[in-house]
Design an enzyme around this catalytic site. Structure first.
Site, PDB file in Angstrom:
ATOM      1  N   MET A  31       0.819  -1.200   0.000  1.00  0.00           N
ATOM      2  CA  MET A  31       0.000   0.000   0.000  1.00  0.00           C
ATOM      3  C   MET A  31       0.862   1.262   0.000  1.00  0.00           C
ATOM      4  O   MET A  31       1.812   1.386   0.766  1.00  0.00           O
ATOM      5  CB  MET A  31      -0.888  -0.019   1.246  1.00  0.00           C
ATOM      6  CG  MET A  31      -1.672   1.230   1.527  1.00  0.00           C
ATOM      7  SD  MET A  31      -2.782   1.009   2.944  1.00  0.00           S
ATOM      8  CE  MET A  31      -1.641   0.656   4.270  1.00  0.00           C
ATOM      9  N   SER A 105       3.574  -6.755   2.148  1.00  0.00           N
ATOM     10  CA  SER A 105       2.348  -6.271   2.780  1.00  0.00           C
ATOM     11  C   SER A 105       1.147  -6.735   1.956  1.00  0.00           C
ATOM     12  O   SER A 105       1.036  -7.925   1.664  1.00  0.00           O
ATOM     13  CB  SER A 105       2.406  -4.758   2.965  1.00  0.00           C
ATOM     14  OG  SER A 105       1.426  -4.327   3.889  1.00  0.00           O
ATOM     15  N   GLN A 106       0.246  -5.838   1.526  1.00  0.00           N
ATOM     16  CA  GLN A 106      -0.950  -6.307   0.832  1.00  0.00           C
ATOM     17  C   GLN A 106      -0.604  -7.044  -0.461  1.00  0.00           C
ATOM     18  O   GLN A 106      -1.388  -7.879  -0.938  1.00  0.00           O
ATOM     19  CB  GLN A 106      -1.916  -5.158   0.555  1.00  0.00           C
ATOM     20  CG  GLN A 106      -1.464  -4.151  -0.468  1.00  0.00           C
ATOM     21  CD  GLN A 106      -2.447  -2.987  -0.620  1.00  0.00           C
ATOM     22  OE1 GLN A 106      -3.203  -2.667   0.290  1.00  0.00           O
ATOM     23  NE2 GLN A 106      -2.452  -2.348  -1.782  1.00  0.00           N
ATOM     24  N   ASP A 224       5.630  -5.380  14.744  1.00  0.00           N
ATOM     25  CA  ASP A 224       4.778  -4.700  13.771  1.00  0.00           C
ATOM     26  C   ASP A 224       3.768  -3.780  14.459  1.00  0.00           C
ATOM     27  O   ASP A 224       3.029  -4.210  15.338  1.00  0.00           O
ATOM     28  CB  ASP A 224       4.042  -5.742  12.923  1.00  0.00           C
ATOM     29  CG  ASP A 224       3.628  -5.214  11.575  1.00  0.00           C
ATOM     30  OD1 ASP A 224       3.088  -4.087  11.519  1.00  0.00           O
ATOM     31  OD2 ASP A 224       3.847  -5.904  10.566  1.00  0.00           O
ATOM     32  N   HIS A 280       6.910  -3.064  10.603  1.00  0.00           N
ATOM     33  CA  HIS A 280       6.380  -3.526   9.327  1.00  0.00           C
ATOM     34  C   HIS A 280       7.321  -3.204   8.159  1.00  0.00           C
ATOM     35  O   HIS A 280       7.683  -2.045   7.931  1.00  0.00           O
ATOM     36  CB  HIS A 280       5.019  -2.870   9.085  1.00  0.00           C
ATOM     37  CG  HIS A 280       4.228  -3.498   7.988  1.00  0.00           C
ATOM     38  ND1 HIS A 280       3.812  -4.811   8.015  1.00  0.00           N
ATOM     39  CD2 HIS A 280       3.777  -2.998   6.807  1.00  0.00           C
ATOM     40  CE1 HIS A 280       3.129  -5.092   6.929  1.00  0.00           C
ATOM     41  NE2 HIS A 280       3.095  -4.008   6.170  1.00  0.00           N
TER      42      HIS A 280
END
Length: 297
Positions: A31, A105-106, A224, A280
């Protein structure tokens, strides 16, 4: 001398053959990022190319330019993104023999959707780096990059109507927004995550395609502050009906009833759970080299 020359040519041919045999790599950013940011995906691409001679690395771009690519990570329907990527991969001659995939991530759950929905060309190994496989970003605790004003708006929108049709269709983060206190709304209205996690019924093709992976590697960031709950990165989630206690993948219905084949994959040694210190997507080049690179060779 002629014999020596011939031997040298044979050796060169063998070396070129090894380089040509390097398994291609497809990477998908997270993202607020883009395909070719020199501090993120561009950096990863450069590392892999320097470590694996002759490797072909495709960093996925969704849109005609980097701005569109970044904007689409917020506003382009995830199902449409996956469909576009499947077309890109099918049309790329470098990938016809198979490829490894690494999502950040996504991008991790998006590439898992590719594995489940688009088996040709075949994905060989999937590495999910901080992917939210049971959903997030519940609470949206921290905003990535420089987009704090945008993230504030997204947070308010998700709080007000994550499961409305308009928000689901046009806000990527809503499509993997998993509110543990609204499970019925989530299962009924999530247009992306609830589908790929088989929470409205079993698609045997999804299951078969995912089980075809050689390895499914999941990286969890142990400090995270972006993903809530962080155990989603290992396919765990909150215990049903509350938002405090979490359970590992192995205690979820998804695993015990084997909706996706993860139980069978686990017993076959195909699931790899890795933890790394840091927030993260914060990791060192040394960790990448020693921990993730072996899965690409």
């Amino acid at each position: 001398m002629a014999a020596l020359g011939a031997a040298a040519l044979v050796l060169l041919g063998l070396q070129l053959g090894r380089a040509a045999a390097a398994v291609p790599l497809v990477i998908w950013h997270g993202m607020g990022d883009s395909c070719c940011n020199p501090q993120s995906m561009g950096y990863i691409k450069k590392i892999v190319e320097s470590r694996i001679p002759g490797v072909y690395v495709l960093s996925l771009k969704i849109g005609s330019n980097l701005i569109q690519d970044m904007e689409n990570s917020f506003f382009m329907n995830a199902n449409d993104q996956v469909r576009e990527v499947c077309g890109q991969l099918a049309g790329d001659p470098h990938l016809k023999g198979g490829y490894n995939a690494m999502g950040f991530s996504q991008g991790g759950q998006f590439l898992r959707a590719v594995a489940q929905r688009c088996p040709s060309p075949p994905m060989l190994n999937l590495i999910s780096v901080g992917g939210q496989h049971q959903g997030s970003v519940y609470g949206f605790p921290r905003c990535p990059g420089e987009s704090s004003h945008l993230c504030d708006w997204i947070r308010r929108t998700l709080d007000l109507g994550a499961y409305t049709q308009a928000v689901q269709e046009h806000l990527v983060q809503a499509e993997y927004w998993h509110d543990p206190l609204r499970e019925e709304d989530y299962r009924k209205n999530s247009i992306f995550l609830a589908d790929i996690n088989q929470e409205r019924g079993i698609n045997e093709t999804y299951k078969k395609n995912l089980m075809a992976l050689k390895k499914f590697v999941m990286v969890k960031f142990l400090n995270d502050t972006m993903v809530d709950p962080p155990i989603s990165e290992w396919f765990g989630f909150y215990r049903p009906g509350q938002a405090k206690e979490t359970i590992p993948l192995q205690e979820t219905s998804l695993y015990t009833e084997d909706w996706l084949g993860l139980q069978q994959m686990d017993k076959a040694g195909k699931l790899v759970f890795l933890g790394v210190q840091g927030d993260h997507l914060h990791f060192t080049e040394e960790w990448f080299d020693t921990t993730l690179l072996p899965f690409l060779q």
